[in-house]
Scaffold this active site. Structure first.
Site, PDB file in Angstrom:
ATOM      1  N   LEU A   1       0.798  -1.092   0.290  1.00  0.00           N
ATOM      2  CA  LEU A   1      -0.105   0.092  -0.063  1.00  0.00           C
ATOM      3  C   LEU A   1       1.073   1.275  -0.184  1.00  0.00           C
ATOM      4  CD1 LEU A   1      -2.556  -0.999   2.669  1.00  0.00           C
ATOM      5  CD2 LEU A   1      -3.046  -1.061   0.405  1.00  0.00           C
ATOM      6  N   ASP A   2       0.534   2.319  -0.831  1.00  0.00           N
ATOM      7  CA  ASP A   2       1.336   3.489  -0.889  1.00  0.00           C
ATOM      8  C   ASP A   2       1.424   4.091   0.721  1.00  0.00           C
ATOM      9  OD1 ASP A   2       1.473   3.223  -3.608  1.00  0.00           O
ATOM     10  OD2 ASP A   2      -0.066   4.635  -3.889  1.00  0.00           O
ATOM     11  N   ARG A   3       2.395   4.785   0.831  1.00  0.00           N
ATOM     12  CA  ARG A   3       2.712   5.502   2.046  1.00  0.00           C
ATOM     13  C   ARG A   3       1.536   6.172   2.807  1.00  0.00           C
ATOM     14  NH1 ARG A   3       7.002   8.006   5.208  1.00  0.00           N
ATOM     15  NH2 ARG A   3       8.731   7.388   3.581  1.00  0.00           N
TER      16      ARG A   3
END
Length: 232
Positions: free
Chosen positions: A62-64
């Site tokens: 998952l993106d930051r």
């Protein structure tokens, strides 16, 4: 910056899932920053008093700035089988997003062609015939609207990098807080995109497993009017 305590959503001998907080990195590369995969490894090492290295298979990320369900494998066999499910698109992923604008249609499908600019660390919508372009399909349903914002349930049919973020922005509804793709709002270190649930086949038992992550606390304050009906 230290990570908050792990929120374990699921754990057995073959896989483990946590609720990822926004602002945290899913996995490490070469940096020294604390990441969730390192924290999960340490948790397993302490819980089971494992000497030496602890195996943890990375099957998706998952993106930051995104929160929600993050799944890892605890065995190499599990990692291979789970990664195949993600690669082949058989994992059902449901996201919740708050976007700018009051979305008119109650449901629909977005189809775009995307290309990744590695130097700029962003993804752009391009014409289908452009070299390197990859198709992106995203199904959405409007759950609520209020005050110039909409709460959407998103079901990506493809798994392209930044897909949800760039497709929604391209169609005029950037995700709240996502300045990279055009939102004018700020939302701490987060964007209003949450991996609400994940359904996959268990890598050994082969039965379906559905995991759900609670909506982040910050949403309950900022988007209380949008959430009040759907979380009753």
């Amino acid at each position: 910056m230290p990570l908050p305590p792990l929120d374990i959503l699921y754990e057995d001998n073959h896989c483990i899932a946590v609720a990822k907080p926004s602002g945290c990195l899913s996995t490490h590369y070469e940096g020294r920053e604390e990441t969730l995969d390192r924290a999960v490894k340490e948790y397993l090492r302490e819980k089971y008093t494992k000497p030496g290295n602890v195996f943890l298979g990375i099957v998706h990320r998952l993106d930051r700035p995104v929160s929600g369900v993050l799944l890892f494998a605890r065995t190499s066999k599990g990692a291979s089988r789970l990664a195949r499910q993600f690669r082949e698109g058989t994992v059902e992923k449901i996201y919740w997003a708050v976007v700018d604008g009051e979305v008119g249609p109650t449901a629909g499908t977005l189809e775009d062609w995307l290309i990744k600019d590695k130097d700029a660390r962003r993804v752009d919508v391009v014409e289908p015939h452009e070299e390197g372009a990859r198709q992106a399909l995203l199904h959405y349903q409007r759950m609520a609207t209020h005050g110039g914002l909409s709460l959407l349930e998103l079901r990506p049919q493809t798994g392209r990098s930044h897909q949800l973020r760039v497709q929604l922005a391209h169609h005029g509804q950037p995700i709240y807080g996502d300045s990279k793709y055009g939102s004018l709002h700020t939302f701490d270190r987060a964007i209003a995109l949450h991996a609400r649930s994940l359904t996959f086949l268990h890598p050994v038992r082969n039965d379906p497993v559905t995991l759900t992550a609670a909506i982040p606390r910050a949403w309950r304050g900022r988007f209380a009017y949008l959430l009040k009906e759907v979380l009753q």
